[in-house]
Scaffold this motif. Structure first.
Motif, short mmCIF file in Angstrom:
data_model
loop_
_atom_site.label_atom_id
_atom_site.label_comp_id
_atom_site.label_asym_id
_atom_site.label_seq_id
_atom_site.Cartn_x
_atom_site.Cartn_y
_atom_site.Cartn_z
N PHE A 156 16.14 2.91 8.24
CA PHE A 156 16.95 3.95 8.89
C PHE A 156 16.05 5.10 9.31
N THR A 157 16.59 5.90 10.22
CA THR A 157 15.87 7.08 10.71
C THR A 157 16.41 8.32 10.06
N LEU A 158 15.51 9.17 9.59
CA LEU A 158 15.89 10.45 8.97
C LEU A 158 16.09 11.52 10.02
N ARG A 159 17.11 12.33 9.80
CA ARG A 159 17.36 13.49 10.63
C ARG A 159 17.73 14.67 9.73
N GLY A 160 17.54 15.88 10.24
CA GLY A 160 17.90 17.08 9.48
C GLY A 160 16.70 17.67 8.77
N LEU A 161 16.74 17.71 7.46
CA LEU A 161 15.67 18.32 6.66
C LEU A 161 14.32 17.63 6.86
N ALA A 162 14.36 16.36 7.21
CA ALA A 162 13.12 15.62 7.43
C ALA A 162 13.33 14.61 8.53
N LYS A 163 12.25 14.22 9.15
CA LYS A 163 12.32 13.24 10.23
C LYS A 163 11.31 12.14 9.99
N LEU A 202 25.66 10.14 5.93
CA LEU A 202 25.66 9.67 7.31
C LEU A 202 26.38 10.64 8.24
N ALA A 203 27.11 11.58 7.66
CA ALA A 203 27.85 12.55 8.46
C ALA A 203 26.90 13.44 9.25
N GLU A 204 27.31 13.83 10.43
CA GLU A 204 26.45 14.62 11.32
C GLU A 204 26.08 15.97 10.74
N ASP A 205 26.95 16.52 9.88
CA ASP A 205 26.67 17.84 9.32
C ASP A 205 25.96 17.79 7.97
N ALA A 206 25.52 16.60 7.55
CA ALA A 206 24.74 16.50 6.31
C ALA A 206 23.37 17.13 6.53
N ASP A 207 22.86 17.81 5.51
CA ASP A 207 21.54 18.43 5.62
C ASP A 207 20.45 17.39 5.85
N LEU A 208 20.57 16.26 5.16
CA LEU A 208 19.65 15.14 5.38
C LEU A 208 20.52 13.92 5.68
N ARG A 209 20.33 13.34 6.83
CA ARG A 209 21.21 12.24 7.21
C ARG A 209 20.40 11.03 7.70
#
Length: 264
Positions: A58-65, A34-41
């Motif tokens: 939940f919504t994916l951010r980072g490596l995938a959306k 859940l951390a903002e700097d996680a590659d996939l959060r």
């Protein structure tokens, strides 16, 4: 995972032991959490409920959306889902396929929803000690049921303390309880139930005791009301009941179907 023997590692960035776990890694580490700097959060986490569905979106951010709908209840399962998604992405699986798999994912006997066609949610779970029972009841409470009902017993030839603890735990967390037989083994079922009641009576919990598990399941199904969540705890994936050294066939899924078919 042995990070020293793989080409790619994956780790939960939110884990308090993350640094210790990964400090000897000699391969690239992909992080999730859940951390903002996680590659996939994961962001915008929401518990979701339908008559025969309890999950978390939940919504994916980072490596995938994309938006993920996971068919296993509890916010703690977001991390489990993120770890699985990392592996799936590495294998070339796209997000729509990942979402489809997670939405329909079940583990037999572990928070397993059995559809009844009625406006309450019926769950089979293997919780057979106080810690596991507390976990499942607290998780289900997050879904704000009209009533949270637990049906459970305890195994024979086991610690009486476990029975006291399960009774007290359920008495504090459930709105109503049906106390019944589990695997009595070489003990008398009523004696086991009496031990459970010792724990329950330390609380204000409401209960009924029905020794025969078939009758107990029939009772709770016939008395469940719209919006209730009912958990049949203790047997889970087991398809037998152990009595005086013999294992007799007993499947809670089959009992539920028998009740729906009017046999109980």
């Amino acid at each position: 995972m042995l990070f020293t023997q793989c080409r790619q590692g994956y780790a939960n960035l939110d884990d308090e032991h993350f640094s210790e776990i990964t400090k000897k890694a000699v391969c690239p580490i992909q992080t999730f959490g859940l951390a903002e700097d996680a590659d996939l959060r994961a962001e915008d986490i929401r518990l979701t409920r339908d008559r025969d569905f309890l999950g978390v979106d939940f919504t994916l951010r980072g490596l995938a959306k994309g938006r993920i709908s996971c068919g296993v209840p509890g916010t703690f399962n977001v991390h489990n889902a993120l770890g699985a998604i990392c592996i799936a992405l590495a294998m070339g699986v796209d997000i729509p396929a990942v979402n489809e798999a997670l939405h329909s994912f079940t583990v037999k006997g572990r928070v397993q929803i059995i559809p009844t066609g009625y406006d309450y949610t019926l769950i089979v779970d293997y919780a057979h000690n106080a810690v596991a029972l507390e976990s499942i009841l607290k998780t289900l409470r997050e879904y704000h049921p009209a009533r949270l009902i637990s049906l459970f017993g305890c195994g024979g030839n086991r610690s009486k303390l476990r029975r006291f603890e399960m009774g007290e735990t359920s008495g504090n967390l459930a709105d109503f309880m049906v106390i019944t037989s589990d695997n009595p083994r070489f003990e008398e079922p009523q004696a086991i139930i009496d031990d459970i009641l010792t724990g329950i009576k330390k609380t204000d919990g409401k209960y009924i005791s029905i020794i025969d598990r078939h009758e107990a399941i029939s009772y709770v199904m016939h008395h469940a009301e719209p919006g209730d969540i009912v958990v049949l705890a203790g047997k889970g994936h087991e398809t037998y009941q152990e009595i005086k050294g013999k294992k007799y066939h007993m499947s809670e899924e089959e009992i539920v179907q028998d009740v729906l078919d009017g046999k109980y």
